[in-house]
Write an enzyme that holds these catalytic residues in place. Structure first.
Site, PDB file in Angstrom:
ATOM      1  N   CYS A  65      -0.400   4.307   2.318  1.00  0.00           N
ATOM      2  CA  CYS A  65      -0.375   4.057   3.937  1.00  0.00           C
ATOM      3  C   CYS A  65       0.065   2.799   4.259  1.00  0.00           C
ATOM      4  O   CYS A  65       1.341   2.521   4.136  1.00  0.00           O
ATOM      5  CB  CYS A  65      -1.657   4.637   4.503  1.00  0.00           C
ATOM      6  SG  CYS A  65      -3.168   4.158   3.480  1.00  0.00           S
ATOM      7  N   SER A  66      -0.679   2.102   4.587  1.00  0.00           N
ATOM      8  CA  SER A  66      -0.528   0.610   5.165  1.00  0.00           C
ATOM      9  C   SER A  66      -1.603  -0.158   5.042  1.00  0.00           C
ATOM     10  O   SER A  66      -1.729  -1.191   6.229  1.00  0.00           O
ATOM     11  CB  SER A  66       0.210   0.739   6.636  1.00  0.00           C
ATOM     12  OG  SER A  66      -0.552   1.299   7.693  1.00  0.00           O
TER      13      SER A  66
ATOM     14  N   CYS B 234       0.824  -1.274   0.028  1.00  0.00           N
ATOM     15  CA  CYS B 234       0.120   0.070  -0.068  1.00  0.00           C
ATOM     16  C   CYS B 234       0.911   1.376  -0.282  1.00  0.00           C
ATOM     17  O   CYS B 234       1.549   1.576   1.029  1.00  0.00           O
ATOM     18  CB  CYS B 234      -0.987  -0.248   1.171  1.00  0.00           C
ATOM     19  SG  CYS B 234      -1.957   1.676   1.383  1.00  0.00           S
TER      20      CYS B 234
END
Lengths: 210, 95
Positions: free
Chosen positions: A117-118, A114
């Site tokens: 972000c995460s 991603c």
């Protein structure tokens, strides 16, 4: 405390999580959480239990889904349609954020990142590792995935397509690895034990015991 | 509401740099790829981020780009990348 021993040396300092000044978002999160509790939207205990439940998720749940998909073709088909629904057949609550499986195949290797972000299928395989959230992984996985995989110990032939999935939106991705050669005699529990977190991110491949 | 694109369509990501909570990575802007599938319909996260409704829901497409298209040259000729993009970021692509 200095009485215990003469003090002409420095003690190593164990860093505390409060050492750095709280960020804007930490302060904002704490303020919003405090307000929601104060207004009775949920209780502090409910919030605590929610965090505990998220932290308790582990890659073992995802591994069970993968192992069943290896053992049962009809289940595999359902996994490829809707991971959340397939997981619920095994009694696993993978949450409401849609998770999609991307299947490795001969000549095709999938890797998930991603970049923004995460994003990660946390409710199926637990919290992401720190490196998954690092700027280095997030930027390099899209630009030079083979170099990244090599650092993880996975060297892929150039004939194998490396397909990176950048989960930028409303879906989360789970790599469905290939069942390793030499695993024919293994039962589902033994198969699940081969499926590690990294296999479901795409930075590793499952190996059958020698 | 009908989707503007279908699986197999060539699409180009808009070259735009709006401020805010944008979910289209910089590295795909202006790049051309193929629609792999329609991943569903979702409220616009760029609106939701600011407490607005993000309605009507936008089609979300899985779009495949070759590494060569993204970076000029990839590490291996067949390598590619799939990214999820909302309809308001896509225009018809050519070639």
């Amino acid at each position: 405390m200095a009485e215990a021993h003469g003090h002409d040396h420095a003690h190593p300092h164990q860093p505390d999580i409060e050492d750095a000044a709280p960020s804007h978002y930490q302060l904002m999160t704490e303020a919003v959480a405090g307000l929601l509790v104060e207004k009775g939207v949920f209780t502090a205990d409910a919030l605590r239990a929610m965090l505990e439940a998220i932290d308790a998720k582990s890659p073992a749940d995802g591994a069970r889904v993968v192992a069943r998909a290896w053992a049962d073709d009809a289940f595999r088909t359902r996994v490829l349609e809707d991971v959340n629904a397939a997981a619920s057949e095994l009694g696993i609550d993978a949450g409401s954020i849609p998770i999609r499986a991307v299947a490795n195949a001969p000549g095709l290797h999938n890797l998930v990142v991603c970049t923004l972000c995460s994003c990660y299928p946390r409710l199926l395989i637990g919290l992401p590792p720190d490196w998954y959230k690092s700027r280095a992984y997030r930027s390099r996985a899209v630009r030079e995935p083979r170099a990244v995989l090599r650092e993880f110990g996975l060297e892929l032939p150039t004939e194998t397509v490396v397909r990176v999935h950048d989960s930028t939106a409303d879906l989360r991705y789970l790599v469905l690895p290939e069942r390793p050669a030499g695993s024919d005699s293994l039962d589902e529990d033994a198969l699940a034990a081969l499926v590690t977190r990294d296999c479901m991110i795409g930075t590793a491949r499952p190996r059958a015991p020698a | 509401m009908t989707d503007r694109f279908r699986t197999g369509d060539r699409v180009r990501v808009r070259t735009a740099f709006p401020p805010g909570h944008v979910r289209t990575p910089f590295y795909v802007r202006g790049k051309t790829g193929d629609v792999v599938s329609v991943a569903g319909h979702y409220h616009d996260p760029e609106e939701l981020a600011y407490g607005r409704r993000g309605a009507p829901a936008l089609a979300l497409y899985r779009v495949r780009f070759t590494q060569d298209e993204l970076w000029g040259s990839g590490e291996a000729p067949g390598d590619d990348l799939v990214v999820d993009l909302y309809e308001n970021w896509l225009e018809a692509g050519h070639g």
